[in-house]
Enzyme design. Structure first.
Site, PDB file in Angstrom:
ATOM      1  CG  ASP A   1      -1.769  -1.280   1.253  1.00  0.00           C
ATOM      2  OD1 ASP A   1      -2.296  -1.677   0.210  1.00  0.00           O
ATOM      3  OD2 ASP A   1      -1.845  -1.892   2.329  1.00  0.00           O
TER       4      ASP A   1
ATOM      5  CE  LYS B   1       3.127  -2.556  -4.463  1.00  0.00           C
ATOM      6  NZ  LYS B   1       2.731  -2.345  -3.064  1.00  0.00           N
TER       7      LYS B   1
ATOM      8  N   GLY C   1      -4.137  -4.622  -4.672  1.00  0.00           N
ATOM      9  CA  GLY C   1      -5.135  -3.630  -5.072  1.00  0.00           C
ATOM     10  C   GLY C   1      -4.405  -2.369  -5.462  1.00  0.00           C
ATOM     11  CG  HIS C   2      -1.413  -2.182  -7.725  1.00  0.00           C
ATOM     12  ND1 HIS C   2      -0.526  -2.876  -8.494  1.00  0.00           N
ATOM     13  CD2 HIS C   2      -1.054  -2.447  -6.445  1.00  0.00           C
ATOM     14  CE1 HIS C   2       0.322  -3.538  -7.715  1.00  0.00           C
ATOM     15  NE2 HIS C   2       0.014  -3.295  -6.470  1.00  0.00           N
TER      16      HIS C   2
ATOM     17  CD  GLN D   1       0.820  -9.066  -2.629  1.00  0.00           C
ATOM     18  OE1 GLN D   1       1.524  -9.766  -3.340  1.00  0.00           O
ATOM     19  NE2 GLN D   1      -0.407  -8.757  -2.982  1.00  0.00           N
TER      20      GLN D   1
ATOM     21  CB  THR E   1      -9.665  -6.303   2.579  1.00  0.00           C
ATOM     22  OG1 THR E   1      -8.630  -5.379   2.930  1.00  0.00           O
ATOM     23  CG2 THR E   1      -9.072  -7.457   1.807  1.00  0.00           C
TER      24      THR E   1
ATOM     25  NE  ARG F   1      -4.201   0.225   2.984  1.00  0.00           N
ATOM     26  CZ  ARG F   1      -4.387   0.941   1.890  1.00  0.00           C
ATOM     27  NH1 ARG F   1      -4.009   2.209   1.848  1.00  0.00           N
ATOM     28  NH2 ARG F   1      -4.929   0.405   0.819  1.00  0.00           N
TER      29      ARG F   1
ATOM     30  N   GLY G   1       5.567  11.837  -4.976  1.00  0.00           N
ATOM     31  CA  GLY G   1       4.139  12.011  -5.218  1.00  0.00           C
ATOM     32  C   GLY G   1       3.553  13.016  -4.237  1.00  0.00           C
TER      33      GLY G   1
ATOM     34  N   GLY H   1       0.040  13.900  -4.515  1.00  0.00           N
ATOM     35  CA  GLY H   1      -1.413  13.783  -4.616  1.00  0.00           C
ATOM     36  C   GLY H   1      -1.752  12.564  -5.445  1.00  0.00           C
TER      37      GLY H   1
END
Ligand code: IMP
Length: 435
Positions: A13, A16, A40-41, A224, A301, A305, A413, A415
């Site tokens: 998370d 990526k 989940g990207h 991951q 999910t 986090r 990054g 935003g």
């Protein structure tokens, strides 16, 4: 440009998807080499949000061949749903190639994942319950079925019958569960999924090498991250594959000499889903702030986090294990309103200082972070487009990370949108290498 690997340096998370998407624009192929739909990207392009699980991020560029290589575990039902969803949003998935050697995830893998977690009780790993671990376990035990088996009903049924013959009594006796029906699975996998997936099934190793021989550029998209790696992560609180850069060689079928650049995606703070040690975890209001501002909830999910300060002991180790050439720092803007920012630079375990990662898991569990405190910048940086526009304190924070890690933070990054990043390097522009 050659080949580039994008790998997470924390517990996943890190964001990526965004940099993979940006780096992909000059690539010819984008290849997933491990994991499955536990990933989940999220990509935000012109106001549209795309959440990808199995399909490589490069799918959004029509000139790219997206590939799911042999090291991935594939739930064909999920993959077809993803293709359908993307196609409905106007994304052309026709060039997607799935390795015939990738292993399949079956409903019994998912059931085993759920039941194993239930049986572990308070010691559970906090898996995504997608059947990832059990599918890789079957691969290692040599009883897995592969994507190519979808094209051979006879072999498929024979192999599945063997597995169910062994598994169904276990489900009945140990887990008190109804057996899985071979015909029901065969109907869904062979009759429904097989014909739809057939045009996508191919030899990803052959295609990859053909591309490399013709000077094509390839991006390997890690899912991951380093600390979820089966061998190098915080075992047993890890996933069942090898997300590290070395995983590319096995998971996609190329030798180490073909890897030109390895970019470590590093969030400006850290998060973790599921159980396991987390030395710099924040369980106070600052931790809640990071969760809220950073929207730290699982893409798939929806789990909240756990958040904490950046940990450079972990980062330095990730630099070593992955031979990182660059860092891409994500979500720097999430820290905008903090007065001060801490960075964990070492651990103390039983009175002893560790500047490098302790190899013993108990030491990581007991590690007390040693922090350095830096000034915050206290303003909105989401519109910053280049290094010179950054507030001094933000630049100092990035330089501190570079110094601690020993590799350049080439991209930053600020935003979620595709354009919200800055090229922090004065020597390379990884996103636009030809400019
Ligand atoms: P599994 O991969 O579902 O077996 O889960 C094993 C561990 O990896 C759990 O702690 C999960 O929360 C974590 N995990 C798996 N995939 C991801 C991901 O894409 N991002 C963050 N954590 C993940």
């Amino acid at each position: 440009m050659g080949t580039t690997v994008v790998v997470g340096t924390q517990w996943g998370d890190e964001g990526k998807g965004k940099f993979t998407d940006l780096l992909a624009q000059d690539m010819d192929m984008v290849v997933r080499y491990q994991g499955g739909h536990n990933a989940g990207h999220t990509l935000v392009v012109e106001g549209n949000t795309f959440k990808l699980q199995l399909v490589p991020s490069g799918v959004l560029y029509p000139h790219i061949t997206p590939m799911i290589a042999n090291g991935v575990v594939v739930d064909p039902v999920v993959l077809l749903e993803e293709i359908k969803r993307l196609s409905a949003a106007g994304v052309d998935c026709s060039k997607l190639v799935v390795s015939g050697n990738a292993h399949l995830i079956f409903p019994y893998h998912q059931a085993l994942d759920v039941m194993a977690e239930r049986h572990l009780g308070s010691n559970k790993l906090g898996t995504t319950k997608r059947g990832i671990g059990p599918a890789y376990a079957d691969k290692a035990a040599r009883v897995g079925l592969r994507v190519q088996d979808l094209l051979d009903p006879k072999i498929f049924r024979e192999k599945l019958a063997m597995v169910l013959h062994e598994r169904n009594p276990l489900f009945a006796k140990v887990y008190n569960r109804l057996p899985f029906d071979l015909e029901a699975i065969a109907e869904q996998y062979l009759d429904e999924c097989g014909p739809l997936l057939k045009p996508h099934i191919g030899d990803t190793v052959g295609l990859l090498h053909q591309g490399l021989e013709h000077g094509q550029n390839v991006l390997f998209e890690g899912a991951q991250a380093m600390y979820l790696d089966l061998d190098h992560g915080t075992y047993p609180f890890v996933t069942s594959s090898n997300p590290i850069a070395g995983g590319v060689c096995v998971g996609a079928g190329i030798g180490p000499r073909y890897i030109d650049r390895v970019i470590g995606i590093t969030k400006a703070y850290i998060s973790r889903v599921g159980s396991g040690p987390f030395p710099s975890e924040l369980t106070d209001a600052v931790g809640d702030h990071l969760v809220d501002v950073g929207q730290e909830y699982g893409t798939n999910t929806k789990r909240r986090r756990r958040c904490g300060w950046l940990d450079t002991v972990m980062l330095r180790h990730a630099v070593r294990v992955n031979s990182l050439s660059d860092l891409a720092i994500t979500k720097l803007d999430v820290l905008d309103t903090l007065d001060t920012i801490k960075v964990c630079v070492a651990y103390e375990v039983d009175g002893e200082r560790y500047d490098t990662m302790p190899y013993h898991q108990s030491a990581i569990h007991r590690a007390v972070p040693v922090y350095e405190e830096l000034a915050g910048w206290g303003c909105d940086i989401s519109g910053v487009a280049c290094r010179s526009e950054l507030p001094k304190a933000a630049e100092d924070y990035l330089c501190f990370i570079e110094e601690q890690a020993g590799v350049p933070a080439s991209l930053v990054g600020v935003g979620p949108q595709r354009h919200q990043y800055i090229n922090f390097s004065s020597t390379v522009d990884l996103v636009n290498p030809t400019r």
